[in-house]
Design a protein around this motif. Structure first.
Motif: not given
Length: 217
Positions: A34-42
């Motif tokens: 999820a961090f890879v796909e959406f970044g820190a704000d996931v």
């Protein structure tokens, strides 16, 4: 009757612990993706959904987002260290060992993860320092072996590899992280060709070292 009940409880306890361990592993794996796909704000809701658990399960394992990021960092470091060490010991061809490490590290999408992991983690504890030292030793050995074999240009250092990998795997602004994967292997081969000896042109400046990466120079 009591003995049977005790047996059931004793046999059931390890299963509960195993289930909890699997849940923890699923949460860390889902958080990394999820961090890879959406970044820190996931959101933690998204991480829980991917892991197939409820939000309460996340909080049973991790006190807060910072602790979850710390565990993702440790997992990524573990994987990259094992990759470097296995490339060194298992690959007989010196340059192929370097190629195996570069492509494997890129598969971890460290370019997308680095900003999140560096922003979300406190100063490096001992367990991270140990992983970092093992990684540095393995990467240095891979490069020394390739240089001794005459297949690696002499004017590059291990820091050059560890600087280039995040840059080559960092998503471009305004693009989806996962779409970049179509091009990573292609661009890594261009990068690897530039590392081969004999060099086509001299490099400006000095080779990057591990000390440069730590900000000690």
């Amino acid at each position: 009757m009591g003995a049977a009940s005790t047996t059931v409880e004793r046999s059931g306890a390890p299963r509960l612990r195993a289930d909890a361990s699997r849940n923890r592993e699923r949460i860390v794996a889902a958080a990394r993706e999820a961090f890879v796909e959406f970044g820190a704000d996931v959101t933690l809701d998204e991480i829980a959904r991917r892991a197939g658990v409820g939000n309460a399960t996340i909080y049973r394992h991790f006190a807060d987002r910072t602790e979850l990021i710390r565990q993702v960092t440790l997992e990524v470091m573990n994987r990259i260290v094992k990759l470097a060490e296995s490339a060194l010991t298992e690959e007989p061809d010196a340059f192929e060992a370097l190629r195996r490490f570069v492509h494997g590290a890129a598969d971890e999408r460290i370019g997308a993860l680095c900003p999140i992991l560096s922003d979300g983690c406190p100063p490096m504890p001992a367990e991270f320092t140990d992983k970092r030292d093992r990684l540095e030793q393995a990467v240095q050995s891979i490069m020394d072996r390739a240089r001794d074999a005459g297949v690696l240009r002499p004017d590059v250092g291990p820091g050059d590899i560890l600087i280039a990998l995040p840059q080559l795997t960092r998503p471009l602004p305004g693009t989806g992280c996962l779409n970049l994967g179509r091009f990573i292997d292609r661009h890594l081969e261009l990068f690897l060709d530039g590392l081969r000896a004999p060099a086509r042109s001299p490099l400006p400046g000095a080779a990057a070292t591990f000390e440069d990466l730590r900000g000690q120079n």
